[in-house]
Enzyme design. Sequence first.
Site, PDB file in Angstrom:
ATOM      1  N   THR A 155       0.916  -1.514  -0.049  1.00  0.00           N
ATOM      2  CA  THR A 155      -0.060   0.005  -0.192  1.00  0.00           C
ATOM      3  C   THR A 155       0.984   1.210   0.072  1.00  0.00           C
ATOM      4  O   THR A 155       1.945   1.237   0.578  1.00  0.00           O
ATOM      5  CB  THR A 155      -0.981  -0.009   1.119  1.00  0.00           C
ATOM      6  OG1 THR A 155      -1.871  -1.091   1.171  1.00  0.00           O
ATOM      7  CG2 THR A 155      -1.595   1.221   1.399  1.00  0.00           C
ATOM      8  N   GLY A 205      -0.510  -2.107   6.077  1.00  0.00           N
ATOM      9  CA  GLY A 205      -0.577  -3.440   7.079  1.00  0.00           C
ATOM     10  C   GLY A 205      -1.782  -4.271   7.016  1.00  0.00           C
ATOM     11  O   GLY A 205      -2.301  -4.063   5.963  1.00  0.00           O
ATOM     12  N   GLY A 207      -5.235  -4.729   7.091  1.00  0.00           N
ATOM     13  CA  GLY A 207      -6.379  -3.764   7.428  1.00  0.00           C
ATOM     14  C   GLY A 207      -7.314  -4.283   8.598  1.00  0.00           C
ATOM     15  O   GLY A 207      -7.709  -3.183   9.125  1.00  0.00           O
TER      16      GLY A 207
HETATM   17  N1  ASP Z   1      -3.831  -2.118   4.493  1.00  0.00           N
HETATM   18  C1  ASP Z   1      -4.200  -2.706   3.465  1.00  0.00           C
HETATM   19  C2  ASP Z   1      -5.443  -3.633   3.334  1.00  0.00           C
HETATM   20  O1  ASP Z   1      -5.491  -4.294   4.508  1.00  0.00           O
HETATM   21  C3  ASP Z   1      -3.019  -3.507   2.763  1.00  0.00           C
HETATM   22  C4  ASP Z   1      -1.700  -3.103   2.829  1.00  0.00           C
HETATM   23  O2  ASP Z   1      -1.388  -2.182   3.429  1.00  0.00           O
HETATM   24  O3  ASP Z   1      -0.972  -3.388   2.058  1.00  0.00           O
HETATM   25  O4  ASP Z   1      -6.142  -3.464   2.406  1.00  0.00           O
END
Ligand code: ASP
Length: 281
Positions: A155, A205, A207
Amino acid sequence: MIKLIIHGGFFSESSQSQETKLAKQQSLSIIAKQSYEYLKTHTALQTIVYAVELLENDELFNAGIGSQIQSDGKIRMSASIMDGVSAKFSGVINIEDVKNPIKVAEKLFTHDDRVLGGEGAISFARANGFEKFNTELPQRRLEYEAKLKSKGMGTVGCVALDAQGHIAAATSTGGKGFEMVGRISDSATAAGNYANEYCGVSCTGVGEDIVSSAVATKIVTRVTDGMSIKQAFDKTFTELKNIDGFAGAIAIDKDGNIYHQDSHPMMVYASYDGTNLEVFN
Ligand code: ASP
């Protein structure tokens, strides 16, 4: 005083190559510097969109081009922006076939209904001139076909403080990869992306952990109520540990203090202040 920090999600030493690490370091350095230049003549709100658009266009990161594929073989992306001055939040959840979800989130900013999901988000994008664009990369399809889990989440996000002392935050994601259809990411919620006049935060991270711990909201609220940015992060990440959470966050407060922390090694980030470039190592 203007300040800027960006992130590109997580890097995993065990599953990603040294080459990828160097490429991410280089890319984040270039985008941090380019966005800092932009911030010199633009607001924090304009700059966070600018920076995240560059990150979405970079295939190295799991947002926009390079997004991961969900369990049914489709890509659905989520993105949001928050302006610390007006306290307005806008975003898209599970949007498909647009190049830059962050630009759609920006477009929604002036509307009464500011967070749209699924079909509604796609229709809004098309009605506002966002053409159909396939963000899938062959590599993501190979990973999907091999039924591999995410190779390190990627992300992206940006927090900026502009010359007027205004803070804004933006976050964009391709999700966790292989998620159930309909799953909602934290990236277009106040838990994953939040700002007010005291502090701005963008998270990455898992979610579900970020929402359970309301990471961005808690950090911003704690700084607002008088904690230092470090104290706010320490307390929030201690609480995250209690649920065995997996997250990372970047932040800037109104005094220009820049901070980042992750629960696991390691979140990839870069900050630049016109002289010093700090990049994850
Ligand atoms: N936070 C994002 C999610 O859970 C994934 C990520 O941060 O890579 O969709």
